[in-house]
Design an enzyme around this catalytic site. Sequence first.
Site, PDB file in Angstrom:
ATOM      1  N   ARG A  46       0.888  -1.295   0.028  1.00  0.00           N
ATOM      2  CA  ARG A  46      -0.188  -0.013   0.178  1.00  0.00           C
ATOM      3  C   ARG A  46       0.999   1.211  -0.049  1.00  0.00           C
ATOM      4  O   ARG A  46       0.561   2.270  -0.734  1.00  0.00           O
ATOM      5  CB  ARG A  46      -1.062  -0.030   1.238  1.00  0.00           C
ATOM      6  CG  ARG A  46      -1.854   1.309   1.330  1.00  0.00           C
ATOM      7  CD  ARG A  46      -2.659   1.473   2.269  1.00  0.00           C
ATOM      8  NE  ARG A  46      -2.742   0.390   3.522  1.00  0.00           N
ATOM      9  CZ  ARG A  46      -1.972   0.728   4.528  1.00  0.00           C
ATOM     10  NH1 ARG A  46      -1.353   1.731   4.774  1.00  0.00           N
ATOM     11  NH2 ARG A  46      -1.961  -0.321   5.599  1.00  0.00           N
ATOM     12  N   TYR A  98     -17.172  15.939 -15.613  1.00  0.00           N
ATOM     13  CA  TYR A  98     -17.538  14.585 -15.452  1.00  0.00           C
ATOM     14  C   TYR A  98     -18.568  14.632 -14.170  1.00  0.00           C
ATOM     15  O   TYR A  98     -18.123  15.123 -13.217  1.00  0.00           O
ATOM     16  CB  TYR A  98     -16.446  13.685 -15.265  1.00  0.00           C
ATOM     17  CG  TYR A  98     -16.765  12.473 -14.826  1.00  0.00           C
ATOM     18  CD1 TYR A  98     -17.669  11.705 -15.636  1.00  0.00           C
ATOM     19  CD2 TYR A  98     -16.377  11.859 -13.662  1.00  0.00           C
ATOM     20  CE1 TYR A  98     -18.122  10.302 -15.289  1.00  0.00           C
ATOM     21  CE2 TYR A  98     -16.626  10.584 -13.293  1.00  0.00           C
ATOM     22  CZ  TYR A  98     -17.564   9.846 -14.205  1.00  0.00           C
ATOM     23  OH  TYR A  98     -17.902   8.613 -13.655  1.00  0.00           O
TER      24      TYR A  98
HETATM   25  N1  PLP Z   1     -12.396  12.934 -14.867  1.00  0.00           N
HETATM   26  C1  PLP Z   1     -12.855  12.729 -16.157  1.00  0.00           C
HETATM   27  C2  PLP Z   1     -12.754  13.721 -17.200  1.00  0.00           C
HETATM   28  C3  PLP Z   1     -13.661  11.376 -16.493  1.00  0.00           C
HETATM   29  O1  PLP Z   1     -13.990  11.619 -17.794  1.00  0.00           O
HETATM   30  C4  PLP Z   1     -13.869  10.567 -15.617  1.00  0.00           C
HETATM   31  C5  PLP Z   1     -14.319   9.201 -16.070  1.00  0.00           C
HETATM   32  O2  PLP Z   1     -15.278   9.103 -16.943  1.00  0.00           O
HETATM   33  C6  PLP Z   1     -13.308  10.691 -14.373  1.00  0.00           C
HETATM   34  C7  PLP Z   1     -12.600  11.899 -13.847  1.00  0.00           C
HETATM   35  C8  PLP Z   1     -13.255   9.760 -13.328  1.00  0.00           C
HETATM   36  O3  PLP Z   1     -12.356   8.702 -13.695  1.00  0.00           O
HETATM   37  P1  PLP Z   1     -12.504   7.076 -12.933  1.00  0.00           P
HETATM   38  O4  PLP Z   1     -13.823   6.562 -13.934  1.00  0.00           O
HETATM   39  O5  PLP Z   1     -11.120   6.706 -13.367  1.00  0.00           O
HETATM   40  O6  PLP Z   1     -12.681   6.997 -11.608  1.00  0.00           O
END
Ligand code: PLP
Length: 374
Positions: A46, A98
């Site tokens: 870890r 997102y």
């Molecule tokens: N940031 C962006 C722009 C994303 O499109 C995503 C997921 O689609 C994430 C962060 C989150 O990533 P993860 O799905 O690897 O947790």
Amino acid sequence: MQFETAAIHVGQDPEPTTGAVAVPIFQTSTFVQPRVGEHLGYEYARTGNPTRTALQECLAALEGTEAAVCFSSGLAAGDAVMRLLSPGDHVVMAGDVYGGTWRQVDKVHRRMGIETTAVDLTDLDTVAGAITPATRLIWAESPSNPLLQIVDLAALSELAHEHGARLVVDNTFATPYLQRPTELGADLVVHSTTKYIGGHSDTVGGAVCTDAATGEELAFLQNAVGAVPGPFDAWLTLRGVKTLGVRMDRHCANAARIATFLDDHPRVTEVLYPGLPAHPGHDLAARQMRDFGGMISVRVEGGIDAARRVAEGTRLFFLAESLGGVESLIEHPGIMTHASVAGTTLEVPDDLLRLSVGIEAVDDLLEDLDRALG
Ligand code: PLP
């Protein structure tokens, strides 16, 4: 060392005991110690694992930062950045991000006493108006998910620094091959390595690239909180990143052709792609990015029903969440990736489709879309 060379070599010297050219998957949870209190660099997986170290060194080189710290997902990487803050602190976040990023700050960190305000980051006066004495971070995505907005990273970093805040850039859509936010003044760069960096839709991961001191704080959180990638996930990501440059060139070339085709298509009412000269962020993207990326969003004639039909009608473009893999994907953000922001100011139009353009032969992709659009 140039980008393509660093992607293949940094952190990836041949393994000294056997000469293995590929970094081994150190599939172990613990490491034997020669004496009590003395170790050979690793104690417990870890805290640290050599496969993860190789990936971290490589990603730092690609983003041009002193440190990179890897996590078990992009959201875990974002969570670690939020954990640098304290109750009472405030974040100004892009109004288009997102959906899972917004859900995290809205539903998890708000309960812990960290307030986040979502604003249009393309309007600097609005951003300035949202900053309070408690603001510690401005959180940007450029290009943004799913509306492909481009924000002025240099101007935002200046604004953040004037107010004693730091600029965080989620660079997942652009990747360090197309855009290096720290060269524009950003303090922290967040990635979902699940996407282009891994590149093959076979593993989930995240990373934060930043200065050495912040990297140490994040490494502390990596160990203290424990959202670490396993050695095989780190290895898959490292294997993927070696070809990031060549893949991105092809993603961009394919997306440019497809965006032009969609722009001329009678069933498409709007194409959101920063490579199109009519895109409001086109000139800015041309300045701060090497190329315009592989993501395109479109609005289709006929509302949600038509959007569903198109998304379900493609054959090569798989109907699936996620992005950035070698294969093309199509999805309906309103119902899929951004369902968690329905009913908020971040809600996206219901005739919107998002395409992750893969690296297949572009004529096959054009034919697939043309047939599905009808
Ligand atoms: N940031 C962006 C722009 C994303 O499109 C995503 C997921 O689609 C994430 C962060 C989150 O990533 P993860 O799905 O690897 O947790």
